[in-house]
Every structure is written in C-alpha cells, then in structure tokens.
Write a protein that holds these residues in place. Structure first.
Motif, PDB file in Angstrom:
ATOM      1  N   GLN A 283       0.810  -1.212   0.000  1.00 14.81           N
ATOM      2  CA  GLN A 283       0.000   0.000   0.000  1.00 14.81           C
ATOM      3  C   GLN A 283       0.845   1.264   0.000  1.00 14.81           C
ATOM      4  OE1 GLN A 283      -2.446  -2.315   3.195  1.00 14.81           O
ATOM      5  NE2 GLN A 283      -3.503  -0.349   2.885  1.00 14.81           N
ATOM      6  N   GLU A 284       0.271   2.308  -0.557  1.00 17.36           N
ATOM      7  CA  GLU A 284       0.939   3.606  -0.677  1.00 17.36           C
ATOM      8  C   GLU A 284       1.416   4.157   0.666  1.00 17.36           C
ATOM      9  OE1 GLU A 284       1.781   5.252  -3.406  1.00 17.36           O
ATOM     10  OE2 GLU A 284       0.785   3.914  -4.822  1.00 17.36           O
ATOM     11  N   GLY A 285       0.677   3.901   1.724  1.00 20.12           N
ATOM     12  CA  GLY A 285       1.015   4.444   3.035  1.00 20.12           C
ATOM     13  C   GLY A 285       2.382   4.049   3.550  1.00 20.12           C
ATOM     14  N   PHE A 286       2.944   2.963   3.018  1.00 18.36           N
ATOM     15  CA  PHE A 286       4.280   2.551   3.461  1.00 18.36           C
ATOM     16  C   PHE A 286       5.391   3.395   2.838  1.00 18.36           C
ATOM     17  CE2 PHE A 286       2.100  -1.353   4.882  1.00 18.36           C
ATOM     18  CZ  PHE A 286       2.533  -1.307   6.202  1.00 18.36           C
ATOM     19  N   ASP A 287       5.027   4.335   1.975  1.00 18.69           N
ATOM     20  CA  ASP A 287       6.006   5.291   1.458  1.00 18.69           C
ATOM     21  C   ASP A 287       6.128   6.506   2.382  1.00 18.69           C
ATOM     22  OD1 ASP A 287       6.515   3.656  -0.709  1.00 18.69           O
ATOM     23  OD2 ASP A 287       5.123   4.730  -2.043  1.00 18.69           O
ATOM     24  N   ASP A 288       5.290   6.595   3.391  1.00 22.82           N
ATOM     25  CA  ASP A 288       5.321   7.712   4.332  1.00 22.82           C
ATOM     26  C   ASP A 288       6.636   7.674   5.118  1.00 22.82           C
ATOM     27  OD1 ASP A 288       4.814   9.096   7.000  1.00 22.82           O
ATOM     28  OD2 ASP A 288       2.947   9.552   5.939  1.00 22.82           O
ATOM     29  N   PRO A 289       7.341   8.791   5.209  1.00 17.23           N
ATOM     30  CA  PRO A 289       8.631   8.813   5.901  1.00 17.23           C
ATOM     31  C   PRO A 289       8.542   8.520   7.405  1.00 17.23           C
ATOM     32  CG  PRO A 289       8.027  11.027   5.162  1.00 17.23           C
ATOM     33  CD  PRO A 289       7.006  10.081   4.601  1.00 17.23           C
ATOM     34  N   SER A 290       7.355   8.584   7.978  1.00 19.51           N
ATOM     35  CA  SER A 290       7.223   8.326   9.412  1.00 19.51           C
ATOM     36  C   SER A 290       7.605   6.904   9.804  1.00 19.51           C
ATOM     37  CB  SER A 290       5.785   8.608   9.873  1.00 19.51           C
ATOM     38  OG  SER A 290       4.885   7.674   9.288  1.00 19.51           O
ATOM     39  N   TRP A 291       7.637   5.971   8.842  1.00 21.39           N
ATOM     40  CA  TRP A 291       7.985   4.586   9.147  1.00 21.39           C
ATOM     41  C   TRP A 291       9.469   4.438   9.462  1.00 21.39           C
ATOM     42  CZ3 TRP A 291       4.090   1.469  10.121  1.00 21.39           C
ATOM     43  CH2 TRP A 291       2.847   1.709   9.512  1.00 21.39           C
ATOM     44  N   GLY A 292      10.305   5.324   8.944  1.00 25.30           N
ATOM     45  CA  GLY A 292      11.747   5.219   9.190  1.00 25.30           C
ATOM     46  C   GLY A 292      12.499   4.761   7.960  1.00 25.30           C
ATOM     47  N   THR A 293      13.659   4.189   8.203  1.00 25.17           N
ATOM     48  CA  THR A 293      14.534   3.734   7.124  1.00 25.17           C
ATOM     49  C   THR A 293      14.145   2.322   6.712  1.00 25.17           C
ATOM     50  OG1 THR A 293      16.318   5.060   8.038  1.00 25.17           O
ATOM     51  CG2 THR A 293      16.942   3.345   6.472  1.00 25.17           C
ATOM     52  N   ARG A 294      14.024   2.123   5.424  1.00 22.35           N
ATOM     53  CA  ARG A 294      13.533   0.853   4.893  1.00 22.35           C
ATOM     54  C   ARG A 294      14.652   0.046   4.249  1.00 22.35           C
ATOM     55  NH1 ARG A 294       8.956  -0.209   0.199  1.00 22.35           N
ATOM     56  NH2 ARG A 294      10.279  -1.791  -0.703  1.00 22.35           N
ATOM     57  N   ASN A 295      14.495  -1.273   4.274  1.00 22.68           N
ATOM     58  CA  ASN A 295      15.394  -2.139   3.512  1.00 22.68           C
ATOM     59  C   ASN A 295      14.732  -2.509   2.188  1.00 22.68           C
ATOM     60  OD1 ASN A 295      13.439  -4.067   4.336  1.00 22.68           O
ATOM     61  ND2 ASN A 295      14.976  -5.644   4.670  1.00 22.68           N
TER      62      ASN A 295
END
Length: 186
Positions: A17-29
């Motif tokens: 989902q698009e919401g996982f592009d929100d920067p609030s989640w942190g650094t992604r692998n």
C-alpha cells in the motif's frame, strides 16, 4: 512444497500500500521489493493462478493506512485486477477478522507464496498463522521489506537486521524462505 509452486498455489500479497512510502515509518530495507512482487504477480496472472490481495485498514488515529487516508490505496504496480480477491484487515494477521482461511479451503488452495509489507509485522504474523493452520508456504525474501526499529532498551536495529532475523525465524518452521529468482526459475 518445493520452490516451484503448482497451479493451485495462491500468490498472497500483503499490504502493498501507498502508506508505506510515508517517511514516518523510518529507514527501509529492500527497495526492490515492489518490483519483485510485480514480477511474481505478472507470472501468476499470465498462468491464471489464484491471486489474493490483503489490505490493511488501520484503526490507529495517525496511521497513513487508515481508510480515510490516501495511503490505504494499493500501490499502482500491484493493484487488484477484476476477479482477484481482496481481504481487508485491521490487525497483523490476514486470517483474523477475514474469510481468508475459508476462501482458501473452499478453493482447495493448500499452498501459498507470500509477499508484501512489512516483513516483521503483517507478513510474519500471516506466515506464522498459515503454517499453524496447515498451509504450505513459500515466503519470498526479496519481495518483502521492513523498517528500522528501536528496541525497548533504546537500541536501534536496522531494517536489514530486522528483516534478516524475521526471515531466519520463519524459515523451516512456518515456511520455506526463497527468492524471486528461485521462483521464476532463473
């Protein structure tokens, strides 16, 4: 189940989902997760195999995955096509509060290929339940992704560490962990 699924194996896409592009989640692998998911989805569609989408509809007030937020939408490259099943959930497991299990059983689907977001939350929880319910699962390591986390002691764990630890914990206990290339036979 080996790494080459048969024709009644469902591709289960969790929370892409698009919401996982929100920067609030942190650094992604794993920035290539969606591309790998899309490759598998194209193969499943081409071979007319069952495709199941899971959409997280958060009850949390500030979540980008709330139904009233644009982030609840599926990412464009994996949007469901007509005839593909969609289950909506508000907890980590795609089996809780949905008809996923009864759907799989009524369609005589015993094997799952699991992909999606995030490795350590909804992907892991759904994979664990799938195994406990007797489904044979392949979890595609490079078609999942997660974010860095801070532990209760204040230590920050990288997204790479979080992803690797969860895949190691799931492998040969609840599923077999494979790569996109292994599934595609390349």
């Amino acid at each position: 189940m080996d790494s080459h699924p048969d024709s009644n194996t469902a591709l289960l896409l969790i929370d892409v989902q698009e919401g996982f592009d929100d920067p609030s989640w942190g650094t992604r692998n794993n920035p290539n997760a969606e591309a790998n998911i899309s490759r598998l989805l194209c193969l499943w569609r081409k071979r007319k195999r069952p495709v199941i989408h899971v959409q997280h509809c958060s009850l949390e007030a500030n979540s980008p995955l709330r139904p009233d937020q644009s982030g609840v939408a599926f990412k464009r490259q994996v949007e469901p096509c007509e005839g593909e099943v969609v289950f909506q959930k508000s907890v980590n497991s795609a089996f809780i509060g949905t008809n996923l299990e009864s759907h799989l059983r009524s369609e005589r689907i015993e094997n799952l290929v699991i992909v999606g977001l995030t490795t350590d939350h909804c992907v892991s929880t759904t994979t664990r339940m799938a195994g406990n319910l007797g489904f044979k699962a392949l979890l595609v390591s490079d078609a999942t992704a997660t974010f860095n986390r801070v532990g209760p002691d204040g230590r920050e764990y990288s997204a790479e560490e979080i992803g690797a630890i969860h895949l190691a914990s799931l492998h040969n206990e609840f599923c077999k962990v494979v790569t996109t290339e292994q599934l595609l036979g390349e």
